[in-house]
Design a protein around this motif. Structure first.
Motif, short mmCIF file in Angstrom:
data_model
loop_
_atom_site.label_atom_id
_atom_site.label_comp_id
_atom_site.label_asym_id
_atom_site.label_seq_id
_atom_site.Cartn_x
_atom_site.Cartn_y
_atom_site.Cartn_z
N ILE A 105 4.68 -3.57 -60.66
CA ILE A 105 4.58 -3.81 -59.22
C ILE A 105 5.32 -2.67 -58.52
CG2 ILE A 105 5.06 -5.42 -57.34
CD1 ILE A 105 5.24 -7.66 -59.49
N PRO A 106 4.59 -1.70 -57.97
CA PRO A 106 5.25 -0.59 -57.28
C PRO A 106 6.01 -1.06 -56.04
CG PRO A 106 2.90 -0.15 -57.65
CD PRO A 106 3.14 -1.58 -57.98
N ASN A 107 7.11 -0.39 -55.71
CA ASN A 107 7.92 -0.77 -54.56
C ASN A 107 7.11 -0.87 -53.27
OD1 ASN A 107 10.44 -1.23 -55.63
ND2 ASN A 107 11.11 0.89 -55.42
N GLU A 108 6.19 0.08 -53.06
CA GLU A 108 5.43 0.08 -51.81
C GLU A 108 4.46 -1.10 -51.70
OE1 GLU A 108 3.49 2.90 -54.76
OE2 GLU A 108 5.52 2.66 -53.97
N SER A 109 4.22 -1.79 -52.80
CA SER A 109 3.33 -2.95 -52.80
C SER A 109 4.06 -4.27 -52.56
CB SER A 109 2.60 -3.05 -54.15
OG SER A 109 1.80 -1.91 -54.35
N ILE A 110 5.37 -4.28 -52.72
CA ILE A 110 6.15 -5.52 -52.60
C ILE A 110 6.24 -5.94 -51.14
CG2 ILE A 110 8.40 -6.62 -52.98
CD1 ILE A 110 8.77 -4.58 -55.31
N ARG A 111 5.86 -7.20 -50.87
CA ARG A 111 5.92 -7.75 -49.51
C ARG A 111 7.10 -8.70 -49.35
NH1 ARG A 111 3.60 -3.88 -49.15
NH2 ARG A 111 1.39 -3.57 -48.81
N ALA A 112 7.43 -9.47 -50.38
CA ALA A 112 8.54 -10.42 -50.30
C ALA A 112 8.92 -10.86 -51.70
CB ALA A 112 8.16 -11.63 -49.46
N ILE A 113 10.20 -11.22 -51.86
CA ILE A 113 10.69 -11.84 -53.09
C ILE A 113 11.44 -13.09 -52.65
CG2 ILE A 113 12.13 -11.62 -55.14
CD1 ILE A 113 11.68 -8.59 -55.01
N ARG A 114 11.04 -14.24 -53.21
CA ARG A 114 11.63 -15.51 -52.78
C ARG A 114 11.64 -16.47 -53.96
NH1 ARG A 114 6.29 -15.48 -51.91
NH2 ARG A 114 5.11 -17.42 -52.09
N THR A 115 12.26 -17.62 -53.76
CA THR A 115 12.20 -18.68 -54.77
C THR A 115 11.33 -19.80 -54.22
OG1 THR A 115 14.24 -19.67 -53.92
CG2 THR A 115 14.45 -18.15 -55.78
N GLU A 116 10.68 -20.49 -55.12
CA GLU A 116 9.79 -21.59 -54.78
C GLU A 116 10.00 -22.72 -55.78
OE1 GLU A 116 7.70 -22.08 -52.27
OE2 GLU A 116 7.82 -20.09 -51.37
N ARG A 117 9.46 -23.86 -55.43
CA ARG A 117 9.50 -25.01 -56.32
C ARG A 117 8.44 -24.90 -57.42
NH1 ARG A 117 11.40 -30.38 -55.09
NH2 ARG A 117 10.80 -31.67 -56.86
N GLY A 118 7.32 -24.25 -57.11
CA GLY A 118 6.27 -24.13 -58.11
C GLY A 118 5.28 -23.03 -57.77
N LEU A 119 4.47 -22.68 -58.77
CA LEU A 119 3.43 -21.67 -58.61
C LEU A 119 2.44 -21.83 -59.76
CD1 LEU A 119 2.74 -19.05 -56.84
CD2 LEU A 119 3.52 -17.82 -58.85
N ALA A 120 1.18 -21.66 -59.46
CA ALA A 120 0.12 -21.65 -60.47
C ALA A 120 0.13 -22.90 -61.34
CB ALA A 120 0.22 -20.40 -61.35
N GLY A 121 0.37 -24.04 -60.71
CA GLY A 121 0.35 -25.30 -61.43
C GLY A 121 1.64 -25.62 -62.17
N LYS A 122 2.61 -24.72 -62.16
CA LYS A 122 3.90 -24.94 -62.82
C LYS A 122 4.88 -25.38 -61.75
CE LYS A 122 6.69 -24.27 -66.42
NZ LYS A 122 6.55 -25.02 -67.63
N VAL A 123 5.32 -26.64 -61.82
CA VAL A 123 6.24 -27.19 -60.83
C VAL A 123 7.60 -27.38 -61.48
CG1 VAL A 123 6.67 -29.08 -59.23
CG2 VAL A 123 4.33 -28.32 -59.65
N MET A 124 8.62 -26.93 -60.77
CA MET A 124 9.99 -26.98 -61.28
C MET A 124 10.86 -27.72 -60.26
SD MET A 124 9.89 -25.09 -64.06
CE MET A 124 11.61 -24.81 -64.32
N THR A 125 12.15 -27.63 -60.47
CA THR A 125 13.10 -28.14 -59.49
C THR A 125 13.14 -27.17 -58.32
OG1 THR A 125 14.89 -26.97 -60.58
CG2 THR A 125 14.51 -29.24 -61.26
N LYS A 126 13.87 -27.53 -57.28
CA LYS A 126 13.98 -26.67 -56.10
C LYS A 126 14.44 -25.27 -56.51
CE LYS A 126 16.15 -26.49 -51.58
NZ LYS A 126 17.21 -25.52 -51.50
N ASP A 127 13.76 -24.26 -55.99
CA ASP A 127 14.08 -22.85 -56.26
C ASP A 127 14.03 -22.53 -57.76
OD1 ASP A 127 14.46 -22.45 -53.54
OD2 ASP A 127 16.60 -22.92 -53.66
N GLY A 128 13.13 -23.15 -58.49
CA GLY A 128 13.05 -22.95 -59.93
C GLY A 128 12.21 -21.76 -60.37
N VAL A 129 11.39 -21.22 -59.44
CA VAL A 129 10.52 -20.10 -59.79
C VAL A 129 10.79 -18.94 -58.84
CG1 VAL A 129 8.11 -19.35 -60.04
CG2 VAL A 129 8.72 -21.70 -60.61
N LEU A 130 10.98 -17.76 -59.39
CA LEU A 130 11.11 -16.54 -58.60
C LEU A 130 9.70 -16.03 -58.34
CD1 LEU A 130 13.23 -14.48 -57.49
CD2 LEU A 130 12.81 -13.19 -59.58
N VAL A 131 9.34 -15.85 -57.07
CA VAL A 131 7.98 -15.46 -56.70
C VAL A 131 8.02 -14.11 -56.00
CG1 VAL A 131 5.93 -16.07 -55.37
CG2 VAL A 131 7.25 -17.86 -56.50
#
Length: 163
Positions: A105-131
């Motif tokens: 992932i080139p730097n110029e392509s990055i729009r945001a880095i955040r934490t989420e509860r889930g992504l792509a059908g994988k659900v975790m605890t609060k802030d369990g996935v770095l997106v």
């Protein structure tokens, strides 16, 4: 042995095989529909630059078409979960996945880095996935998820804070 039981078992096996085949065809159809949106991924450069964040071990959860957290990308091996190492370099982010191709992932392509509860059908605890939300060369924004073995490194990724 009762022939009724044999026929019933054979019927259940046939239904199971049919369902698996339908899921496979659906996955391939999804990949075909998404191909133009995703296009080619950026190649890993020979010079990554200085390492800014040390590698973290964890699980590559998958990538989705932004902003939907469930619209999983099926193109190539982007839909395959895999153990990986995530590291930040001067020129971008590298996910080295076990048994799959690396994701750069080139730097110029990055729009945001955040934490989420889930992504792509994988659900975790609060802030369990770095997106990581980033833009592909084709112009499509996607979210790529990483579930770290050590979640104490997430603040470093999100805000640049010390854990």
């Amino acid at each position: 042995m009762s022939w009724d039981r044999v026929w019933l078992t054979a019927g259940f096996v046939l239904v199971w095989v049919l369902l698996v085949a339908l899921m496979y065809w659906g996955w391939k159809g999804r990949a075909k529909r998404q191909q133009d949106q995703v296009g080619e991924l950026p190649a890993v450069p020979t010079d990554l630059g200085a390492q800014l964040i040390a590698p973290s071990t964890g699980l590559y959860v998958g990538s989705t078409l932004a902003p939907s957290w469930q619209n999983r990308i099926a193109v190539g091996d982007l839909g395959h979960r895999a153990n990986c190492d995530l590291a930040r370099y001067e020129h971008g982010i590298l996910m080295e996945r076990d048994g799959e191709s690396p994701i750069w992932i080139p730097n110029e392509s990055i729009r945001a880095i955040r934490t989420e509860r889930g992504l792509a059908g994988k659900v975790m605890t609060k802030d369990g996935v770095l997106v990581i939300r980033w833009e592909l060369p084709a112009g499509t924004e996607i979210d790529t998820g990483f579930r770290g073995d050590d979640k104490s490194v997430y603040p470093i990724w999100v805000n640049g804070e010390k854990a």
